[in-house]
Design a protein around this motif. Structure first.
Motif, mmCIF file in Angstrom:
data_model
loop_
_atom_site.group_PDB
_atom_site.id
_atom_site.type_symbol
_atom_site.label_atom_id
_atom_site.label_comp_id
_atom_site.label_asym_id
_atom_site.label_seq_id
_atom_site.Cartn_x
_atom_site.Cartn_y
_atom_site.Cartn_z
ATOM 1 N N GLU A 1 0.827 -1.197 0.000
ATOM 2 C CA GLU A 1 0.000 0.000 0.000
ATOM 3 C C GLU A 1 0.871 1.261 0.000
ATOM 4 O OE1 GLU A 1 -3.299 1.399 3.032
ATOM 5 O OE2 GLU A 1 -3.435 -0.744 2.585
ATOM 6 N N LYS A 2 1.888 1.237 0.847
ATOM 7 C CA LYS A 2 2.795 2.391 0.941
ATOM 8 C C LYS A 2 3.505 2.641 -0.382
ATOM 9 C CE LYS A 2 4.239 3.059 5.701
ATOM 10 N NZ LYS A 2 4.806 2.053 6.597
ATOM 11 N N GLU A 3 3.953 1.546 -1.012
ATOM 12 C CA GLU A 3 4.677 1.689 -2.275
ATOM 13 C C GLU A 3 3.785 2.317 -3.339
ATOM 14 O OE1 GLU A 3 7.815 -2.056 -2.090
ATOM 15 O OE2 GLU A 3 5.985 -2.219 -3.290
ATOM 16 N N VAL A 4 2.544 1.836 -3.413
ATOM 17 C CA VAL A 4 1.620 2.376 -4.413
ATOM 18 C C VAL A 4 1.366 3.858 -4.146
ATOM 19 C CG1 VAL A 4 -0.760 2.294 -5.260
ATOM 20 C CG2 VAL A 4 0.517 0.181 -4.973
ATOM 21 N N GLU A 5 1.164 4.174 -2.879
ATOM 22 C CA GLU A 5 0.917 5.566 -2.513
ATOM 23 C C GLU A 5 2.061 6.472 -2.939
ATOM 24 O OE1 GLU A 5 0.132 6.372 1.700
ATOM 25 O OE2 GLU A 5 -1.678 5.153 1.414
ATOM 26 N N LYS A 6 3.274 6.008 -2.660
ATOM 27 C CA LYS A 6 4.455 6.824 -2.989
ATOM 28 C C LYS A 6 4.574 7.034 -4.498
ATOM 29 C CE LYS A 6 8.470 7.118 -0.959
ATOM 30 N NZ LYS A 6 9.825 6.745 -0.550
ATOM 31 N N LEU A 7 4.292 5.964 -5.244
ATOM 32 C CA LEU A 7 4.409 6.065 -6.690
ATOM 33 C C LEU A 7 3.352 7.019 -7.252
ATOM 34 C CD1 LEU A 7 6.015 4.976 -9.107
ATOM 35 C CD2 LEU A 7 4.262 3.243 -9.390
ATOM 36 N N GLN A 8 2.127 6.885 -6.745
ATOM 37 C CA GLN A 8 1.049 7.768 -7.210
ATOM 38 C C GLN A 8 1.385 9.220 -6.909
ATOM 39 O OE1 GLN A 8 -2.203 5.944 -5.118
ATOM 40 N NE2 GLN A 8 -3.002 4.996 -6.975
ATOM 41 N N GLU A 9 1.943 9.438 -5.745
ATOM 42 C CA GLU A 9 2.333 10.787 -5.350
ATOM 43 C C GLU A 9 3.371 11.353 -6.309
ATOM 44 O OE1 GLU A 9 4.181 11.307 -1.457
ATOM 45 O OE2 GLU A 9 2.134 11.230 -0.664
ATOM 46 N N ALA A 10 4.338 10.506 -6.671
ATOM 47 C CA ALA A 10 5.416 10.959 -7.540
ATOM 48 C C ALA A 10 4.895 11.312 -8.930
ATOM 49 C CB ALA A 10 6.503 9.899 -7.633
ATOM 50 N N TYR A 11 3.733 10.762 -9.298
ATOM 51 C CA TYR A 11 3.109 11.143 -10.561
ATOM 52 C C TYR A 11 2.086 12.254 -10.353
ATOM 53 C CZ TYR A 11 5.262 7.681 -13.579
ATOM 54 O OH TYR A 11 6.162 6.972 -14.329
ATOM 55 N N GLY A 12 1.945 12.693 -9.107
ATOM 56 C CA GLY A 12 1.115 13.857 -8.860
ATOM 57 C C GLY A 12 -0.322 13.560 -8.489
ATOM 58 N N LYS A 13 -0.553 12.431 -7.834
ATOM 59 C CA LYS A 13 -1.920 12.159 -7.414
ATOM 60 C C LYS A 13 -2.385 13.238 -6.437
ATOM 61 C CE LYS A 13 -5.070 8.753 -5.682
ATOM 62 N NZ LYS A 13 -5.322 7.795 -4.628
ATOM 63 N N GLY A 14 -3.601 13.675 -6.587
ATOM 64 C CA GLY A 14 -4.128 14.703 -5.700
ATOM 65 C C GLY A 14 -3.919 16.096 -6.256
ATOM 66 N N ALA A 15 -3.262 16.197 -7.403
ATOM 67 C CA ALA A 15 -3.079 17.507 -8.022
ATOM 68 C C ALA A 15 -4.431 18.027 -8.485
ATOM 69 C CB ALA A 15 -2.124 17.392 -9.196
ATOM 70 N N THR A 16 -4.586 19.336 -8.467
ATOM 71 C CA THR A 16 -5.820 19.898 -9.000
ATOM 72 C C THR A 16 -5.493 20.743 -10.213
ATOM 73 O OG1 THR A 16 -5.681 21.867 -7.637
ATOM 74 C CG2 THR A 16 -6.884 19.999 -6.710
ATOM 75 N N GLY A 17 -6.505 20.938 -11.060
ATOM 76 C CA GLY A 17 -6.304 21.674 -12.302
ATOM 77 C C GLY A 17 -5.930 20.712 -13.411
ATOM 78 N N ARG A 18 -5.439 19.545 -13.009
ATOM 79 C CA ARG A 18 -4.999 18.504 -13.931
ATOM 80 C C ARG A 18 -4.770 17.286 -13.060
ATOM 81 N NH1 ARG A 18 -2.470 19.420 -18.944
ATOM 82 N NH2 ARG A 18 -1.629 17.470 -19.731
ATOM 83 N N GLY A 19 -5.097 16.129 -13.536
ATOM 84 C CA GLY A 19 -4.940 14.935 -12.691
ATOM 85 C C GLY A 19 -3.511 14.465 -12.620
ATOM 86 N N MET A 20 -3.342 13.191 -12.332
ATOM 87 C CA MET A 20 -2.022 12.595 -12.323
ATOM 88 C C MET A 20 -1.383 12.723 -13.700
ATOM 89 S SD MET A 20 -1.337 9.076 -10.194
ATOM 90 C CE MET A 20 -2.152 7.953 -11.167
ATOM 91 N N ALA A 21 -0.052 12.764 -13.743
ATOM 92 C CA ALA A 21 0.636 12.877 -15.026
ATOM 93 C C ALA A 21 0.392 11.623 -15.863
ATOM 94 C CB ALA A 21 2.129 13.075 -14.801
ATOM 95 N N THR A 22 0.476 11.786 -17.205
ATOM 96 C CA THR A 22 0.329 10.654 -18.108
ATOM 97 C C THR A 22 1.351 9.584 -17.741
ATOM 98 O OG1 THR A 22 0.440 12.495 -19.655
ATOM 99 C CG2 THR A 22 -0.256 10.375 -20.547
#
Ligand SMILES: [Zn+2]
Lengths: 376, 385
Positions: free
Chosen positions: B259-280
């Motif tokens: 779970e932690k690993e997935v969270e970290k990876l999603q974060e590194a792609y910008g999960k939770g960003a607004t104005g635009r979602g996670m990066a492609t």
């Protein structure tokens, strides 16, 4: 942290450092771009530990600070913004990016986990950026792609006072290019092995600057790093381990036959004839006074013959090459005419450029091509 | 002065060789003592990868492996640019992974010393991966050292092992393991003795057992299984219990980490960003990670089942000891009465057959047989008189 900057500077900087981001890094933090506004200007950094890039730009810094943000997302956002001033602000654990009515927030990543990137070694000299980019591209084409033979994926850089010699080989061809540069200290000489695709990418991306500064840590140094920099952009790259094979003795000094051909029609013919066969099927060439004929394939299938004009000096000769490697060499010489020097049907041939069919051949670039065996 | 080799338990014979190699490596030349490819073999838990990592630390440490400096610490935690530890938790190491590794290994050492690659599971290389690796070992960089680990020499491709220097680790003695648990991990002597005994020289397993109440309780349940095989239905039930407990134990470790690993990876792609979602590419990267995690968790479950089978084997081993009149070396002293009564009611040749059946089941599992089916077949064999 809070600053405003124009869209061009930001996008240019982000694009530059994005080159060093890997898609599958060892640590997720390496997917990030570091924004450092603790000094007088803003510094962006990206790294995959092999290469590390930094971009420097002027900005109106209202509040100093540093932050790590998702790199790909920052790149996508900066490219999508209009050409207006952009304001970047750290707000708690989020970064606000605003420009006109456009508004984005990015999460931040742990800056503590971000590695210390190597410093750019001291400049050892400069060269015109277009000379450098052309030279690197001419040589990198001959580098190997097989990562299990790492030495051959590199470009060998040899600096001897005012001359730099680049060389690369995948064992089937060898490209060597010499050019002069301006060493920072007289009498400097060193050599280094750099990964071809890294070097080619850096050289190509630095043509926007007039000159490129090269920095090679001396061979005695513990830090096996090289650096490249242009206006507001720097990149360090680790050198490859291993010894580049000695190659100078492979370059024959005399020839029994030289042929001069116009590159454009020759290249077209090579590609057309090779089209009908597999890429690795030998392309047979017969150089005679009347012209050079090209033939590929055998038997009923895939016969293709074309003849084009040639200026021949010496005995007629028949030889076969890998068509892809021949086409690479013809393109790499970068002149309207090519001189091919032969020492025999089963000996390597050398491609050099000529601007005029009867002019002298340009010896600062040599592309050596091994012949292929074929059943006649 | 401390040394990274202090932590290798019961391996004095190889420490001497490794220290000699480290001393020879300082000359910068390849020599008889210091060669560029090594294979560490030894039974699970004997510490083959610990030995390889300690060697890596000693090679890059300015003090020959002090265990306390920056270089030593970062080498162990994937933070040293010149030390690469390949810890495959999937079922196999694929050729793509080896190619990626070779790209990274091609760099010259950044600190001017050695570039060390520790491959913890060289036995899990696929054939094409092993061949890709072979090329690199045949033509190594001048400053690159390969440290491969495998259970036995037979698990390594012959062409690779013929190019490596071989070091065989021993199973550490009961006393040695107990002492490490007491002195290094500060475990109470009684618990240390119990954990060391039932783990049969597997230091990591011993420590895990000593510090985890829930693991000890699962083990207790599993150790009762041989006594609950009265009927065919009971045998099937026992297999189910074993697989469930082993799976739960493995998942307890992996779920939180995944779970932690997935969270970290999603974060590194910008999960939770607004104005635009996670990066492609973010979703794809997460999917790939999840695939790796799944393969890792499959392996962890298998390892956990294997551990449970080894535990059960100690029950029959003890029974065999009792049957042959050798009661002093009993592993499961806490089950003395139960084991003695079992030993009295069962012929000794049947006990030997049961131990063999367990070892056979372990081999089948190692060859990727279905865990539950394998355990069911085994329990039916163990249920026979
Ligand atoms: Zn140390």
């Amino acid at each position: 942290m809070k600053f405003t900057v124009d869209q061009n500077s930001l996008t240019d900087g982000v694009n530059w450092v994005s080159r060093s981001l890997s898609t599958r890094p060892i640590k997720t933090e390496l997917l990030g771009i570091k924004i450092d506004a603790t000094g007088d200007e803003v510094i962006l950094s990206g790294s995959d530990l092999e290469t590390s890039s930094k971009a420097y730009f002027k900005a109106d810094i209202l509040e100093k600070g540093a932050v790590l943000v998702p790199g790909k997302l920052l790149a996508e956002i900066s490219r999508s913004l209009p050409n207006k001033p952009i304001s970047i602000t750290l707000d708690g654990t989020r970064v606000l990016v605003t420009s006109g009515s456009a508004k984005f927030t990015l999460p931040t990543l742990s800056l503590n986990e971000y590695p210390n990137l190597p410093e750019l070694p001291e400049t050892t000299g400069t060269v015109a950026s277009d000379t450098f980019a052309t030279a690197v591209a001419q040589v990198a084409i001959a580098a190997g792609r097989d990562d299990s033979l790492p030495t051959l994926t590199g470009v060998h850089v040899e600096i001897n006072e005012e001359t730099i010699t680049l060389a690369a080989t995948d064992r089937y061809r060898l490209a060597v290019r010499e050019f002069s540069w301006n060493p920072a200290t007289p009498g400097f000489s060193t050599s280094a092995l750099m990964r071809a695709r890294t070097l080619a990418d850096a050289a190509k991306s630095l043509v926007g600057s007039k000159n490129v500064s090269l920095s090679f840590a001396p061979t005695t140094s513990n830090d096996r790093l090289a650096g490249f920099s242009g206006d507001g952009k720097t990149m360090t790259s680790r050198m490859l381990d291993g010894t580049f094979p000695p190659y100078r003795h492979l370059l024959p000094t005399d020839s029994v036959t030289t042929a001069v051909v116009e590159v454009a029609p020759f290249l077209d013919s090579v590609r057309r004839v090779a089209l009908v066969t597999d890429k690795t099927v030998p392309l047979r060439l017969e150089f005679k006074d009347g012209g050079v004929s090209l033939e590929a394939g055998a038997g009923e299938e895939a016969q293709a013959t074309e003849t084009i004009d040639v200026l021949l000096n010496g005995e007629p000769i028949s030889i076969a090459f890998n068509p892809v490697f021949l086409a690479d060499g013809l393109q790499a010489v970068g002149t309207p005419f090519v001189q091919i020097s032969f020492t025999g049907s089963n000996k390597p041939a050398i491609l050099t450029g000529r601007t005029e069919p009867n002019g002298a051949s340009i010896e600062n670039y040599r592309y050596l091509l091994m012949p292929m065996r074929y059943a006649s | 002065m401390t040394s990274v080799f202090d932590h290798l338990v019961g391996q004095e014979h190889i420490i001497e060789i490794l220290e000699g190699a480290v001393a020879a490596s300082r000359t910068g030349e390849e020599s008889q003592e210091m060669t560029h490819a090594w294979v560490f073999t030894g039974p699970p838990g004997s510490g083959r990868s610990s030995a390889a990592v300690a060697f890596a630390q000693a090679l890059i440490c300015p003090n020959n492996g002090c265990g306390t400096c920056n270089d030593c610490n970062s080498a162990k935690t994937h933070g040293h640019p010149d030390v690469e530890i390949i810890r495959t938790e999937g079922l196999s190491i694929k050729v793509e992974e080896v190619r990626e590794l070779l790209t990274r290994v091609a760099w010259a050492p950044s600190m001017g010393g050695w570039r060390v690659v520790v491959m913890e599971d060289a036995d899990r290389l696929t054939e094409s991966a092993a061949n890709a690796l072979l090329k690199a070992i045949e033509e190594p960089g001048t400053r690159t050292v390969w440290l491969l680990c495998a259970p036995t020499l037979h698990d390594v491709l012959p062409t690779i092992r013929s190019r490596c220097r071989h070091l065989q680790l021993r199973t550490p003695s009961l006393e040695a393991v107990t002492n490490v648990l007491i002195n290094r991990d500060h475990i109470a002597p009684g618990m240390a003795d119990f954990a060391a005994r039932v783990s049969q020289g597997h230091i990591g397993r011993a420590k895990y057992l000593a510090i985890n109440e829930s693991v000890r309780s699962s083990r207790k349940t599993i150790m009762q299984l041989p006594l609950q095989l009265g009927s065919l239905a009971a045998a099937f039930q026992a297999a189910q219990t074993l697989v469930d407990l082993a799976t739960a134990e493995a998942n307890a470790v992996s779920d939180e980490r995944d779970e932690k690993e997935v969270e970290k990876l999603q974060e590194a792609y910008g999960k939770g960003a607004t104005g635009r979602g996670m990066a492609t590419g973010g979703a794809k990267a997460v999917k790939e990670l999840e695939k790796e995690q799944k393969s890792r968790s499959t392996r962890m479950v298998r390892d956990s089942i294997d551990g449970a089978l080894l535990d059960i084997a100690t029950f029959y081993r003890d029974a065999m000891m009792v049957q042959s009149g050798n009661i002093d070396s009993m592993i499961n002293t806490d089950m003395r009465e139960q084991i003695e009564s079992y030993a009295a009611s069962s012929p000794s040749h049947s006990t030997i057959n049961k131990i063999n059946a367990i070892m056979e089941a372990r081999e089948n599992l190692a060859r990727n047989s279905a865990p539950l089916v394998t355990c069911e077949a085994l329990m039916c064999q163990l249920a026979r008189k």
